[in-house]
Every structure is written in structure tokens, then in C-alpha cells.
Design a protein around this motif. Structure first.
Motif, short mmCIF file in Angstrom:
data_model
loop_
_atom_site.label_atom_id
_atom_site.label_comp_id
_atom_site.label_asym_id
_atom_site.label_seq_id
_atom_site.Cartn_x
_atom_site.Cartn_y
_atom_site.Cartn_z
N ILE A 1 4.02 35.12 29.69
CA ILE A 1 5.32 34.97 29.15
C ILE A 1 5.33 34.05 27.96
CG2 ILE A 1 7.59 34.06 29.87
CD1 ILE A 1 7.31 34.73 32.49
N GLU A 2 5.93 34.35 26.69
CA GLU A 2 6.16 33.64 25.87
C GLU A 2 6.95 32.46 25.93
OE1 GLU A 2 4.33 33.93 22.72
OE2 GLU A 2 3.00 35.48 23.69
N ILE A 3 6.48 31.27 25.72
CA ILE A 3 7.60 30.19 25.59
C ILE A 3 8.01 29.83 24.24
CG2 ILE A 3 7.94 27.70 26.45
CD1 ILE A 3 7.54 29.99 28.75
N ASP A 4 9.14 29.85 23.87
CA ASP A 4 9.54 29.43 22.60
C ASP A 4 8.93 27.90 22.48
OD1 ASP A 4 10.88 28.68 20.62
OD2 ASP A 4 12.83 29.24 21.08
N PRO A 5 8.38 27.97 21.14
CA PRO A 5 7.70 26.56 20.83
C PRO A 5 8.84 25.32 20.69
CG PRO A 5 6.82 28.18 19.52
CD PRO A 5 7.69 29.08 20.29
N ALA A 6 10.20 25.78 20.33
CA ALA A 6 11.09 25.01 20.34
C ALA A 6 11.39 24.13 21.48
CB ALA A 6 12.34 25.48 19.89
N VAL A 7 11.05 24.92 22.65
CA VAL A 7 11.61 24.42 24.04
C VAL A 7 10.39 23.30 24.15
CG1 VAL A 7 11.33 24.89 26.25
CG2 VAL A 7 12.57 26.48 25.04
N LEU A 8 9.18 23.43 23.78
CA LEU A 8 8.17 22.49 24.16
C LEU A 8 8.05 21.42 23.12
CD1 LEU A 8 5.47 25.43 24.38
CD2 LEU A 8 6.61 24.08 26.20
N GLY A 9 9.07 21.01 22.30
CA GLY A 9 9.02 20.04 21.40
C GLY A 9 7.76 19.88 20.50
N SER A 10 7.72 18.58 20.23
CA SER A 10 6.60 18.47 19.05
C SER A 10 4.90 17.90 19.95
CB SER A 10 6.90 17.33 18.49
OG SER A 10 7.13 16.03 19.06
N GLY A 11 5.11 17.87 21.26
CA GLY A 11 3.99 17.45 21.97
C GLY A 11 2.98 18.61 22.20
N PRO A 12 1.99 18.25 22.84
CA PRO A 12 0.78 19.32 22.99
C PRO A 12 1.36 20.22 23.95
CG PRO A 12 -0.02 17.12 23.80
CD PRO A 12 1.42 17.11 23.36
N ALA A 13 0.95 21.72 23.49
CA ALA A 13 1.79 22.71 23.79
C ALA A 13 1.26 23.87 24.84
CB ALA A 13 2.68 23.37 22.81
N VAL A 14 1.66 25.07 24.37
CA VAL A 14 1.03 26.06 25.02
C VAL A 14 -0.28 26.48 24.83
CG1 VAL A 14 3.25 26.92 25.48
CG2 VAL A 14 2.08 27.76 23.48
N ASP A 15 -0.80 27.45 25.49
CA ASP A 15 -2.08 27.85 25.30
C ASP A 15 -2.01 28.93 24.39
OD1 ASP A 15 -4.88 28.59 26.02
OD2 ASP A 15 -4.50 29.64 27.70
N GLU A 16 -1.88 28.61 23.07
CA GLU A 16 -1.80 29.73 22.06
C GLU A 16 -2.52 29.21 20.92
OE1 GLU A 16 2.15 31.00 20.99
OE2 GLU A 16 2.93 31.07 23.00
N PRO A 17 -3.06 30.04 20.34
CA PRO A 17 -4.04 29.80 18.86
C PRO A 17 -2.94 29.38 17.81
CG PRO A 17 -4.05 32.18 19.24
CD PRO A 17 -3.28 31.63 20.34
N ASP A 18 -3.39 28.51 17.15
CA ASP A 18 -2.59 27.83 15.88
C ASP A 18 -2.47 28.67 14.90
OD1 ASP A 18 -1.33 25.90 14.32
OD2 ASP A 18 -3.33 24.72 13.66
N ALA A 19 -1.26 28.87 14.49
CA ALA A 19 -0.99 29.83 13.45
C ALA A 19 -1.37 29.63 12.32
CB ALA A 19 0.81 29.85 13.43
N ASP A 20 -1.89 28.42 11.86
CA ASP A 20 -2.68 28.43 10.61
C ASP A 20 -3.89 28.67 10.57
OD1 ASP A 20 -0.29 27.46 9.39
OD2 ASP A 20 -0.30 25.67 10.19
N ALA A 21 -4.72 28.71 12.03
CA ALA A 21 -6.15 28.80 12.03
C ALA A 21 -6.41 30.36 11.52
CB ALA A 21 -6.48 28.70 13.50
#
Length: 147
Positions: A127-147
Motif C-alpha cells: 500500500i502506498e503511504i503518502d510521504p506527507a503522512v510520514l513527515g521528514s523523518g526516515p520513511a518508507v521502503d521506497e527508492p529515492d526519487a532523485d536516484a
């Protein structure tokens, strides 16, 4: 695991009609306490006992307990939800919280690696978790968009 706490005072309210919204709320509460590797697995159609697993990691037993406390207090205060059952709180290496539609697993890193729940349920969608919900801390198991 042996049960360490049971809370039968679950409310009849179902504030989350969609279990993915409950998973998102849980993920946000875990992120508030700096949980890492937050993953939500969609078990609908695969499991008869719950719709969603939310899995996350706390670096120490103490942080695992703090993540548990944040989820428990946040769902209780904001949504009048109490877990049906909580296990593993005494040792706090793997805390399981059963909210009927969602089961939360909070692990220490070694325990998460040992049990490897994501691999066990590897064929179910995430399930995709909205990054805004996760705040600025270490987050979900997803690749970095800039990588």
C-alpha cells in the motif's frame, strides 16, 4: 510470542471505512517516533484475519515501545480505537498490535531480519503511504526519487 496485554475495550466505531486509511494513520504515528522502513501490505483477499499489515522498525527496544505508545495513544485519542490485543510489549523486540482491520508489527532490526515478514507475504501488494503522512523523518521502503 506470548500475550502481554489484552484490551477488550475496543470501540464499536469504525472510523476508517478503508483499511488503507487506517494503515496510513498508523504509519504516520509510527513515523512521529522515527520508525524506519515503514511498509504496509494489503492482505485483502489473502487473509481471513485482517486486511492490512503495517510493519516498521525501531532501532532499540525502547524505541519500539515508544512507537507502540504513539500508535496506541494516537488511535485512541484521535479515533477512539483501542487494539483488540497487544503482544510482545514486555521484551519489545517484536510488538504486535491487532486493530482488527490492521495488524501492526513493530520490530527491532535484528528481529525484523530474522522473521522477514515482507518476504513471507512477498506476493501481496504494498500500500502506498503518502510521504506527507510520514513527515521528514526516515520513511518508507521506497527508492529515492532523485536516484
Amino acid at each position: 510470542m506470548t500475550p502481554t496485554s489484552t484490551d477488550n475495550a475496543v470501540t464499536d466505531d469504525q472510523p476508517f471505512e478503508d483499511p488503507t486509511l487506517l494503515a496510513s494513520a498508523i504509519a504516520g504515528l509510527a513515523a512521529d517516533k522515527k520508525a524506519t522502513d515503514i511498509v504496509a501490505l494489503d492482505l485483502r483477499g489473502v487473509s481471513g484475519f485482517t486486511d492490512v499489515f503495517v510493519v516498521c522498525t525501531g532501532n532499540t527496544d525502547r524505541q519500539v515501545k515508544a512507537i507502540h505508545d504513539s500508535i496506541h495513544k494516537g488511535l485512541k485519542d484521535d479515533h477512539r480505537m483501542l487494539p483488540r490485543r497487544v503482544e510482545g510489549l514486555t521484551e519489545s523486540r517484536w510488538v504486535l498490535m491487532d486493530y482488527w482491520d490492521a495488524v501492526v508489527h513493530v520490530f527491532t532490526p535484528d528481529t525484523r531480519e530474522y522473521y522477514r515478514l515482507e518476504q513471507l507475504w512477498g506476493d501481496v501488494p504494498r500500500i502506498e503511504i503518502d510521504p506527507a503522512v510520514l513527515g521528514s523523518g526516515p520513511a518508507v521502503d521506497e527508492p529515492d526519487a532523485d536516484a
